[in-house]
Design a protein around this motif. Structure first.
Motif, short mmCIF file in Angstrom:
data_model
loop_
_atom_site.label_atom_id
_atom_site.label_comp_id
_atom_site.label_asym_id
_atom_site.label_seq_id
_atom_site.Cartn_x
_atom_site.Cartn_y
_atom_site.Cartn_z
N GLY A 61 0.83 -1.19 0.00
CA GLY A 61 0.00 0.00 0.00
C GLY A 61 0.87 1.24 0.00
N GLN A 62 0.26 2.37 -0.33
CA GLN A 62 1.02 3.61 -0.35
C GLN A 62 1.09 4.17 1.06
N HIS A 63 2.26 4.15 1.65
CA HIS A 63 2.46 4.66 3.01
C HIS A 63 3.23 5.98 2.93
N VAL A 64 2.67 7.02 3.54
CA VAL A 64 3.34 8.31 3.57
C VAL A 64 3.49 8.72 5.03
N PHE A 65 4.33 9.71 5.25
CA PHE A 65 4.49 10.29 6.58
C PHE A 65 4.58 11.79 6.43
N LEU A 66 4.48 12.50 7.52
CA LEU A 66 4.57 13.96 7.50
C LEU A 66 5.84 14.41 8.20
N ARG A 67 6.20 15.65 7.96
CA ARG A 67 7.41 16.18 8.61
C ARG A 67 7.27 16.13 10.13
N CYS A 68 6.05 16.22 10.64
CA CYS A 68 5.84 16.17 12.08
C CYS A 68 5.99 14.76 12.65
N CYS A 69 6.17 13.75 11.80
CA CYS A 69 6.34 12.37 12.27
C CYS A 69 7.80 12.17 12.68
N SER A 212 3.01 19.58 8.06
CA SER A 212 2.21 18.75 7.17
C SER A 212 2.90 18.40 5.85
N ASP A 213 4.13 18.82 5.66
CA ASP A 213 4.84 18.46 4.43
C ASP A 213 4.90 16.94 4.32
N ILE A 214 4.60 16.41 3.15
CA ILE A 214 4.42 14.97 2.97
C ILE A 214 5.73 14.30 2.58
N GLY A 215 6.00 13.17 3.24
CA GLY A 215 7.19 12.39 2.94
C GLY A 215 6.83 11.03 2.34
N PHE A 216 7.72 10.52 1.49
CA PHE A 216 7.52 9.24 0.82
C PHE A 216 8.83 8.46 0.87
N ALA A 217 8.70 7.15 0.78
CA ALA A 217 9.88 6.34 0.50
C ALA A 217 10.21 6.49 -0.99
N ALA A 223 12.90 -2.19 0.98
CA ALA A 223 14.31 -1.81 1.02
C ALA A 223 14.64 -1.09 2.32
N VAL A 224 13.65 -0.41 2.89
CA VAL A 224 13.86 0.33 4.14
C VAL A 224 13.49 -0.52 5.35
N HIS A 225 12.24 -1.01 5.35
CA HIS A 225 11.71 -1.68 6.54
C HIS A 225 12.19 -3.11 6.71
#
Length: 472
Positions: A61-69, A212-217, A223-225
């Motif tokens: 699935g598409q997993h994103v994170f925010l700068r606040c994470c 709220s800036d969006i981050g992606f792998a 490769a990361v997890h």
């Protein structure tokens, strides 16, 4: 002499190789414990993983994170994978709708201004809201800012009821509050606890301009997890057992204190001073001794919510943006996965799109053929270039228990890291982190469980910098 066993002689077993388990295992190892990490699957990463489909590397699935994470970002840095993720310089979300054949594209983006002015210009030109609707949103945002997240009464109210009580209507809920809320909370406003919704919006949109800036792998999640995590666990001298299912947990009393015995499905027994149950909520509940936590009989009431991911490979490019959100459509969020999947190398010119569909209880069990008939015409309606394109592949991935159900009253059902059994801790995004079921919440729970375990053993707990990121 205190009589305590030196920390280096103590051992820990972490059950679950998702983000919570990875975090707990690394933190316990850094404090000097001998750590064994168990994972039922053949890979690490929990519900954020990759797999192969022909020549494609597919994220489930598409997993994103925010700068606040900050906790998740800290874990990524700890894994040495900082160069494998990217964060938008500034929040910028294209939002597309089609009415009567006319395409309208709006953008939710921030300016370099303090909160709440950072979103003012974007909101003023947002075409999916009327002028009155924009004023309603401002009223709602100001009311959200005044909420005290520590107020337990918030959890007893639905976000939808609160929104309507503060001037919101179907227009503003559809075009903004649910647009963001469904993706982050995996439920619509009427099914979400106000406490969780307020936490998401206050932290993500109303705290710091860049939160709220969006981050992606920038690479497949595996490769990361898995890859980077497995290498870092090896460097930390954590023993990792894949395809190892824990089926029973017992606690015995010894002269040196309580010892925990974990029995694997293979029959192997592991003895440890500390056990962290870092799996899914049902898996942890199955291993918990009776009366290990208050309200244990109610754990089953903490329901689950599904996420459906639709994957479409076209013979040509049909989308020229990295992603967009859709309004007035069963399609929610669409992401271009061409580069990440390896398709650009194996079939130049083709494009791979992934649709992330949250809060879709009514669709999660639909046959692939029915989902194909539902979503391909919608993509053609939203993306005119798709109308003449050949569909090379269409498949779905289903996470039936992707998150806990964030309904009102949820907070009382989410246990804290400590249990009544010394040396037995809980971790997972479903525990009492204060966050919804996100990668950030999972990592924070791993920190909380490890820190509680170290405090019980008398070990030195690494100083937390106060922002949830990995202590230095």
């Amino acid at each position: 002499m205190s009589g305590r066993v030196p920390v280096r002689s103590r051992s820990a077993v972490v059950v679950g190789g998702g983000l919570a388990g990875l975090t707990a295992a690394l933190r316990l190892s850094e404090a000097g414990l001998r750590v064994t990490l168990l994972e039922t699957r053949p890979r690490l990463g929990g519900l954020a993983f990759s797999f192969r489909r022909g020549e494609l590397t597919v994220d489930n699935g598409q997993h994103v994170f925010l700068r606040c994470c900050t906790a998740y970002r800290g874990l990524i840095e700890r894994l040495g994978a900082g160069g494998q993720v990217a964060i938008q310089p500034r929040l910028d979300v294209p939002v597309l709708s089609v009415e009567h054949g006319r395409h309208r594209l709006g953008r939710l983006r921030r300016a370099a201004l303090p909160v709440p002015l950072h979103l003012a210009a974007s909101l003023a030109t947002y075409p999916h809201l009327s002028a009155l609707g924009r004023l309603r949103v401002v009223r709602g945002a100001l009311a959200l800012q005044r909420l005290d997240l520590a107020d337990p009464a918030l959890d007893g109210t639905s976000f939808g009821d609160w929104l309507r009580a503060h001037g919101q209507n179907a227009e503003t809920i559809d075009a903004l509050w649910d647009l963001v809320g469904i993706a982050t909370l995996n439920a619509r406003a009427d099914q979400v606890s106000l406490a969780l919704a307020a936490m998401v919006f206050k932290t993500g949109l109303l705290s710091d301009p860049g939160a709220s800036d969006i981050g992606f792998a920038a690479v497949p999640l595996g490769a990361v997890h898995h890859d980077a995590a497995l290498a870092e666990l090896a460097r930390a001298e954590v023993k990792v057992l894949l395809r190892a299912k824990a089926v029973e947990l017992k606690t015995i009393t010894t002269e040196g204190g309580p010892q925990h015995v974990v029995r694997l499905e293979s029959g192997e027994l592991l003895t440890a001073d500390v056990v962290v149950l870092a799996g899914a909520q049902d898996a942890a509940a199955a291993l918990l001794p009776a009366d290990a936590i208050d309200g244990q009989h109610r754990l089953a009431e903490l329901g689950t919510a599904p996420i459906l991911n639709v994957h479409v490979v076209y013979d040509r490019q049909v989308l020229r943006r990295p992603f967009f959100a859709a309004l007035g459509s069963p399609v929610q969020w669409v992401f271009d996965r061409t580069a990440h999947s390896g398709l650009a190398q194996s079939r130049p010119g083709a494009q791979y799109l992934a649709l992330s569909q949250s809060a879709v209880t009514d669709e999660i069990e639909l046959p692939v053929a029915e989902l194909r008939a539902r979503y391909l015409p919608e993509l053609e309606r939203l993306l005119p270039a798709a109308r003449g394109a050949e569909v090379l592949d269409f498949f779905v991935t289903r996470e039936r228990t992707a998150t806990f159900d964030p309904a009102p009253g949820t907070a009382a059902l989410r246990p804290h890291a400590r249990t009544k059994v010394p040396g037995l801790l809980l971790a997972g995004s479903w525990t009492a982190t204060g966050w919804p079921a996100t990668m950030e919440g999972a990592v924070r729970s791993g920190h909380a469980a490890a820190d509680a375990a170290l405090a019980q053993t008398g070990a030195r707990v690494p100083v937390d910098r106060g922002d949830g990121r990995w202590p230095r």
